[in-house]
Scaffold this motif. Sequence first.
Motif, PDB file in Angstrom:
ATOM      1  N   SER A  81      -7.505 -75.754 -16.672  1.00 54.38           N
ATOM      2  CA  SER A  81      -8.589 -74.439 -16.409  1.00 54.38           C
ATOM      3  C   SER A  81      -8.811 -73.306 -17.518  1.00 54.38           C
ATOM      4  N   PHE A  82      -9.424 -73.098 -18.387  1.00 50.21           N
ATOM      5  CA  PHE A  82      -9.698 -71.353 -18.519  1.00 50.21           C
ATOM      6  C   PHE A  82     -11.260 -71.281 -18.754  1.00 50.21           C
ATOM      7  N   SER A  83     -11.617 -70.046 -18.181  1.00 46.12           N
ATOM      8  CA  SER A  83     -13.538 -69.005 -18.315  1.00 46.12           C
ATOM      9  C   SER A  83     -14.324 -71.248 -17.747  1.00 46.12           C
ATOM     10  N   GLY A  84     -13.766 -71.767 -17.259  1.00 48.98           N
ATOM     11  CA  GLY A  84     -14.706 -72.379 -16.995  1.00 48.98           C
ATOM     12  C   GLY A  84     -14.568 -74.020 -17.808  1.00 48.98           C
ATOM     13  N   GLU A  85     -13.697 -73.997 -18.980  1.00 50.29           N
ATOM     14  CA  GLU A  85     -13.630 -74.749 -19.739  1.00 50.29           C
ATOM     15  C   GLU A  85     -12.296 -75.949 -19.597  1.00 50.29           C
ATOM     16  N   ASP A 143     -15.349 -85.019 -18.484  1.00 53.53           N
ATOM     17  CA  ASP A 143     -16.318 -86.156 -17.809  1.00 53.53           C
ATOM     18  C   ASP A 143     -17.636 -86.039 -19.225  1.00 53.53           C
ATOM     19  N   SER A 144     -17.179 -86.681 -20.364  1.00 53.92           N
ATOM     20  CA  SER A 144     -17.532 -87.145 -21.245  1.00 53.92           C
ATOM     21  C   SER A 144     -19.516 -87.836 -21.035  1.00 53.92           C
ATOM     22  N   SER A 145     -19.811 -87.604 -19.217  1.00 54.51           N
ATOM     23  CA  SER A 145     -21.536 -88.308 -19.633  1.00 54.51           C
ATOM     24  C   SER A 145     -22.274 -86.807 -19.009  1.00 54.51           C
ATOM     25  N   ALA A 146     -21.201 -85.494 -19.352  1.00 48.14           N
ATOM     26  CA  ALA A 146     -21.849 -84.344 -18.390  1.00 48.14           C
ATOM     27  C   ALA A 146     -23.102 -84.024 -19.264  1.00 48.14           C
ATOM     28  N   ASP A 155     -11.027 -88.403 -18.544  1.00 45.96           N
ATOM     29  CA  ASP A 155     -12.342 -88.961 -18.671  1.00 45.96           C
ATOM     30  C   ASP A 155     -12.616 -89.708 -17.469  1.00 45.96           C
ATOM     31  N   ALA A 156     -13.409 -88.895 -17.016  1.00 47.03           N
ATOM     32  CA  ALA A 156     -14.081 -89.562 -15.646  1.00 47.03           C
ATOM     33  C   ALA A 156     -15.056 -90.396 -16.303  1.00 47.03           C
ATOM     34  N   ASN A 157     -15.613 -90.426 -17.146  1.00 46.42           N
ATOM     35  CA  ASN A 157     -16.669 -91.105 -17.757  1.00 46.42           C
ATOM     36  C   ASN A 157     -16.385 -92.933 -17.683  1.00 46.42           C
ATOM     37  N   ASP A 158     -15.502 -92.611 -18.911  1.00 52.14           N
ATOM     38  CA  ASP A 158     -14.780 -93.986 -19.088  1.00 52.14           C
ATOM     39  C   ASP A 158     -13.634 -94.723 -19.297  1.00 52.14           C
ATOM     40  N   GLN A 159     -13.096 -93.553 -18.534  1.00 56.64           N
ATOM     41  CA  GLN A 159     -10.970 -93.961 -18.537  1.00 56.64           C
ATOM     42  C   GLN A 159     -10.625 -94.059 -20.180  1.00 56.64           C
ATOM     43  N   SER A 160     -11.183 -92.699 -20.897  1.00 57.55           N
ATOM     44  CA  SER A 160     -10.356 -92.816 -22.413  1.00 57.55           C
ATOM     45  C   SER A 160      -9.503 -92.254 -22.439  1.00 57.55           C
ATOM     46  N   GLY A 161      -8.632 -91.661 -21.121  1.00 61.96           N
ATOM     47  CA  GLY A 161      -7.875 -90.153 -22.065  1.00 61.96           C
ATOM     48  C   GLY A 161      -7.132 -90.762 -22.021  1.00 61.96           C
ATOM     49  N   ILE A 162      -5.651 -90.186 -22.234  1.00 61.39           N
ATOM     50  CA  ILE A 162      -4.657 -90.551 -23.189  1.00 61.39           C
ATOM     51  C   ILE A 162      -3.235 -91.217 -21.709  1.00 61.39           C
ATOM     52  N   LEU A 163      -4.384 -90.574 -20.514  1.00 60.98           N
ATOM     53  CA  LEU A 163      -3.064 -91.307 -19.382  1.00 60.98           C
ATOM     54  C   LEU A 163      -4.660 -92.224 -18.079  1.00 60.98           C
ATOM     55  N   ASP A 164      -6.179 -92.304 -18.377  1.00 61.57           N
ATOM     56  CA  ASP A 164      -5.854 -92.789 -17.373  1.00 61.57           C
ATOM     57  C   ASP A 164      -7.219 -94.221 -18.043  1.00 61.57           C
ATOM     58  N   ALA A 165      -6.466 -94.490 -19.324  1.00 59.82           N
ATOM     59  CA  ALA A 165      -6.533 -95.296 -20.646  1.00 59.82           C
ATOM     60  C   ALA A 165      -6.536 -97.074 -19.968  1.00 59.82           C
ATOM     61  N   VAL A 166      -7.006 -97.711 -19.931  1.00 58.77           N
ATOM     62  CA  VAL A 166      -6.436 -99.090 -18.925  1.00 58.77           C
ATOM     63  C   VAL A 166      -6.275 -99.932 -19.888  1.00 58.77           C
ATOM     64  N   SER A 167      -5.450-100.435 -19.548  1.00 59.49           N
ATOM     65  CA  SER A 167      -3.602-102.275 -19.903  1.00 59.49           C
ATOM     66  C   SER A 167      -4.689-102.736 -19.461  1.00 59.49           C
ATOM     67  N   THR A 168      -3.958-103.907 -19.847  1.00 57.98           N
ATOM     68  CA  THR A 168      -3.915-105.488 -18.600  1.00 57.98           C
ATOM     69  C   THR A 168      -2.323-105.711 -19.229  1.00 57.98           C
ATOM     70  N   THR A 169      -1.701-106.452 -18.096  1.00 56.26           N
ATOM     71  CA  THR A 169      -0.558-106.920 -18.012  1.00 56.26           C
ATOM     72  C   THR A 169      -0.710-108.410 -18.637  1.00 56.26           C
ATOM     73  N   THR A 170       0.215-108.611 -19.641  1.00 59.96           N
ATOM     74  CA  THR A 170       0.045-109.946 -20.324  1.00 59.96           C
ATOM     75  C   THR A 170       0.148-111.365 -18.811  1.00 59.96           C
ATOM     76  N   ASN A 171       0.913-111.405 -17.973  1.00 55.65           N
ATOM     77  CA  ASN A 171       1.170-112.347 -17.595  1.00 55.65           C
ATOM     78  C   ASN A 171       0.311-112.045 -16.161  1.00 55.65           C
ATOM     79  N   GLY A 172       0.790-110.919 -14.993  1.00 60.59           N
ATOM     80  CA  GLY A 172      -0.383-111.243 -14.389  1.00 60.59           C
ATOM     81  C   GLY A 172      -1.616-110.420 -13.754  1.00 60.59           C
TER      82      GLY A 172
END
Length: 308
Positions: free
Chosen positions: A127-131, A137-140, A177-194
């Motif tokens: 974060s720099f200068s408050g950004e 959080d895209s819902s802000a 992204d705290a709102n919808d987990q649409s960031g590169i690292l928190d984007a949700v995937s689902t395992t095929t078998n489990g």
Amino acid sequence: MSSIMTNASAMTALKTLQSTNKNLETTQARISTGYRVSEASDNAAYWSIATTMRSDNKALSTVKDALGLGAAKIDTAYTGTKAAIEVVDEIKSKLVAAREPGVDRAKIQSEITALQGQLTSNAAASSFSGENWLSVDSSAADYNATKSIVSSFTRAADSSVSIGTIAIDVSSVKLFDANDQSGILDAVSTTTNGAVDYSVSDLDISALTNSDADLADLDEMISTVDTALASMTTAASDLGAAKKRIDMQTEFTTNLMDTIDRGVGSLVDADMNKESTRLQALQVQQQLGIQALSIANGNSQTILSLFR
């Protein structure tokens, strides 16, 4: 005709001396201030142009500061992204190691969990200068996926002004992204078998076995992490390109300010060599004018001799 009421010679000498003194005052003012046009009365057109351009130059100085601030924000985001790439690369290596049958996946997961915590920490600290462009959080209410950096100040021929900006889309840069987990690292995937939901930042391999289904799910996780690495590499490249553009714009703004300074100087600055020479000449003219006035005033005294 000699007259004690009107001394034409003295009047002429006085007028010449007054003119010399006026020119001398002008020259001395130019030498003292360094300006040929320091007030509107000196040259209204040049003074107006110079005043406007000096004001524009102050605005350009602010633009330069804004570019520096924008560059710092980009540098911060780039540094955070680069650090995240290194951590995710480690996670990828751990997952590949976990692919080998017979390894203790629970212990490997403990290492991965520590790395995942580092990812969250790095993104939050970028974060720099408050950004913060990496953890958002895209819902802000004040959130905007497009960040604008002031890049130019332009005055048109009709004297209207406009502000130019460089737009940077952080939607492809954000890691969390705290709102919808649409960031590169928190984007949700689902395992095929489990049918297990996971992301790079919270995947867990401790419960996976050596069954074909679990190994297939592990392969999917490795592929997901590799995709995240590719996305972060692209994001870092985009940030680097934006930083390069800002550096170029900063250099251009600096050169433009120097050009305006030179242009204003050519209009209103005094030529000190010329003014120095003129000062010496006027000082001599002043001395001669005083002497001429003294001689002219002395001529009236000769009239007294006529009455002796």
